[in-house]
Design a protein around this motif. Structure first.
Motif, PDB file in Angstrom:
ATOM      1  N   SER A 130       0.801  -1.346  -0.106  1.00 25.26           N
ATOM      2  CA  SER A 130      -0.120   0.046  -0.164  1.00 25.26           C
ATOM      3  C   SER A 130       1.011   1.336  -0.006  1.00 25.26           C
ATOM      4  O   SER A 130       1.878   1.301   0.494  1.00 25.26           O
ATOM      5  N   ALA A 131       0.515   2.292  -0.554  1.00 29.06           N
ATOM      6  CA  ALA A 131       1.008   3.452  -0.736  1.00 29.06           C
ATOM      7  C   ALA A 131       0.636   4.591   0.347  1.00 29.06           C
ATOM      8  O   ALA A 131       0.931   5.576   0.644  1.00 29.06           O
ATOM      9  N   ASN A 132      -0.441   4.113   1.260  1.00 23.24           N
ATOM     10  CA  ASN A 132      -0.882   4.611   2.268  1.00 23.24           C
ATOM     11  C   ASN A 132      -0.694   3.945   3.578  1.00 23.24           C
ATOM     12  O   ASN A 132      -1.599   3.866   4.285  1.00 23.24           O
ATOM     13  N   GLN A 133       0.644   3.446   3.960  1.00 21.99           N
ATOM     14  CA  GLN A 133       0.751   2.542   5.081  1.00 21.99           C
ATOM     15  C   GLN A 133       0.375   3.450   6.065  1.00 21.99           C
ATOM     16  O   GLN A 133       0.357   4.692   6.270  1.00 21.99           O
ATOM     17  N   PRO A 134      -0.030   2.673   7.316  1.00 18.65           N
ATOM     18  CA  PRO A 134      -0.255   1.179   7.351  1.00 18.65           C
ATOM     19  C   PRO A 134      -1.328   0.603   6.782  1.00 18.65           C
ATOM     20  O   PRO A 134      -1.858  -0.280   7.474  1.00 18.65           O
ATOM     21  N   PHE A 135      -2.221   1.464   6.225  1.00 17.95           N
ATOM     22  CA  PHE A 135      -3.644   1.174   5.889  1.00 17.95           C
ATOM     23  C   PHE A 135      -3.534   0.633   4.479  1.00 17.95           C
ATOM     24  O   PHE A 135      -2.778   0.890   3.588  1.00 17.95           O
ATOM     25  N   CYS A 136      -4.431  -0.173   4.130  1.00 17.99           N
ATOM     26  CA  CYS A 136      -4.718  -0.967   2.828  1.00 17.99           C
ATOM     27  C   CYS A 136      -5.107   0.088   1.860  1.00 17.99           C
ATOM     28  O   CYS A 136      -6.096   0.988   2.263  1.00 17.99           O
ATOM     29  N   ASP A 137      -4.707   0.083   0.415  1.00 19.90           N
ATOM     30  CA  ASP A 137      -5.097   1.005  -0.380  1.00 19.90           C
ATOM     31  C   ASP A 137      -5.676   0.338  -1.744  1.00 19.90           C
ATOM     32  O   ASP A 137      -5.894   0.712  -2.774  1.00 19.90           O
ATOM     33  N   GLY A 138      -5.973  -1.121  -1.554  1.00 18.53           N
ATOM     34  CA  GLY A 138      -6.283  -2.100  -2.511  1.00 18.53           C
ATOM     35  C   GLY A 138      -5.217  -2.569  -3.343  1.00 18.53           C
ATOM     36  O   GLY A 138      -5.566  -3.462  -4.527  1.00 18.53           O
ATOM     37  N   SER A 139      -3.933  -2.139  -3.202  1.00 17.82           N
ATOM     38  CA  SER A 139      -2.918  -2.619  -4.009  1.00 17.82           C
ATOM     39  C   SER A 139      -2.502  -4.430  -3.512  1.00 17.82           C
ATOM     40  O   SER A 139      -1.943  -4.975  -4.713  1.00 17.82           O
ATOM     41  N   HIS A 140      -3.256  -4.824  -2.996  1.00 15.56           N
ATOM     42  CA  HIS A 140      -3.114  -6.250  -2.534  1.00 15.56           C
ATOM     43  C   HIS A 140      -3.806  -7.166  -3.646  1.00 15.56           C
ATOM     44  O   HIS A 140      -3.665  -8.266  -3.696  1.00 15.56           O
ATOM     45  N   LYS A 141      -4.647  -6.403  -4.547  1.00 12.31           N
ATOM     46  CA  LYS A 141      -5.772  -7.155  -5.399  1.00 12.31           C
ATOM     47  C   LYS A 141      -4.668  -7.979  -6.384  1.00 12.31           C
ATOM     48  O   LYS A 141      -3.815  -7.390  -6.789  1.00 12.31           O
ATOM     49  N   GLY A 142      -4.940  -9.112  -6.349  1.00 10.94           N
ATOM     50  CA  GLY A 142      -4.203 -10.056  -7.611  1.00 10.94           C
ATOM     51  C   GLY A 142      -3.208 -10.825  -6.718  1.00 10.94           C
ATOM     52  O   GLY A 142      -2.552 -11.712  -7.210  1.00 10.94           O
ATOM     53  N   THR A 143      -3.054 -10.587  -5.499  1.00 15.01           N
ATOM     54  CA  THR A 143      -2.037 -11.457  -4.451  1.00 15.01           C
ATOM     55  C   THR A 143      -2.936 -12.291  -3.396  1.00 15.01           C
ATOM     56  O   THR A 143      -4.188 -12.151  -3.625  1.00 15.01           O
ATOM     57  N   GLU A 144      -2.223 -12.978  -2.631  1.00 10.19           N
ATOM     58  CA  GLU A 144      -2.721 -13.977  -1.643  1.00 10.19           C
ATOM     59  C   GLU A 144      -3.120 -13.336  -0.483  1.00 10.19           C
ATOM     60  O   GLU A 144      -3.561 -13.941   0.479  1.00 10.19           O
ATOM     61  N   PHE A 145      -2.612 -11.802  -0.451  1.00  5.21           N
ATOM     62  CA  PHE A 145      -3.052 -11.321   0.685  1.00  5.21           C
ATOM     63  C   PHE A 145      -4.273 -10.562   0.798  1.00  5.21           C
ATOM     64  O   PHE A 145      -4.747 -10.308  -0.270  1.00  5.21           O
ATOM     65  N   SER A 146      -4.731 -10.208   2.092  1.00  2.00           N
ATOM     66  CA  SER A 146      -6.124  -9.581   2.233  1.00  2.00           C
ATOM     67  C   SER A 146      -5.760  -8.559   3.622  1.00  2.00           C
ATOM     68  O   SER A 146      -4.950  -9.148   4.487  1.00  2.00           O
ATOM     69  N   PRO A 147      -6.392  -7.475   3.659  1.00  2.00           N
ATOM     70  CA  PRO A 147      -6.119  -6.612   4.825  1.00  2.00           C
ATOM     71  C   PRO A 147      -6.712  -7.131   6.200  1.00  2.00           C
ATOM     72  O   PRO A 147      -7.611  -8.186   6.111  1.00  2.00           O
ATOM     73  N   GLU A 148      -6.340  -6.629   7.075  1.00  2.00           N
ATOM     74  CA  GLU A 148      -6.882  -7.050   8.601  1.00  2.00           C
ATOM     75  C   GLU A 148      -7.870  -5.970   8.941  1.00  2.00           C
ATOM     76  O   GLU A 148      -7.567  -4.860   9.122  1.00  2.00           O
TER      77      GLU A 148
END
Ligand code: FES
Length: 79
Positions: A30-48
């Protein structure tokens, strides 16, 4: 499972507001650390995603390897 990207090797202090919902970035991209900005899409990760129970200052994990997501547990000293 792939290792998350290390966003930083130190935690980030954040002031939470009671009742507000937060999404902590688990992938490290994410470019908005420590929060999710949707950059995980297409990876095996998901936000908490969690709701703050009280207004309080916390230290969010930025190395993304913590054992107590989303908070820092000192693991950044070993990654
Ligand atoms: S951008 Fe990292 S979990 Fe969403």
């Amino acid at each position: 499972m792939a290792a998350p990207k290390i966003a930083a090797k130190e935690p980030r202090e954040v002031e939470l507001k009671a009742g507000k919902v937060y999404a902590w970035c688990a992938c490290g991209q994410s470019a908005n650390q420590p929060f999710c900005d949707g950059s995980h899409k297409g990876t095996e990760f998901s936000p908490e995603v969690f709701k703050a129970e009280e207004s309080i200052k916390v230290w969010f994990c930025m190395c993304k390897h913590t054992g107590s997501r989303p908070l820092c547990d000192g693991t950044h000293k070993k990654v």
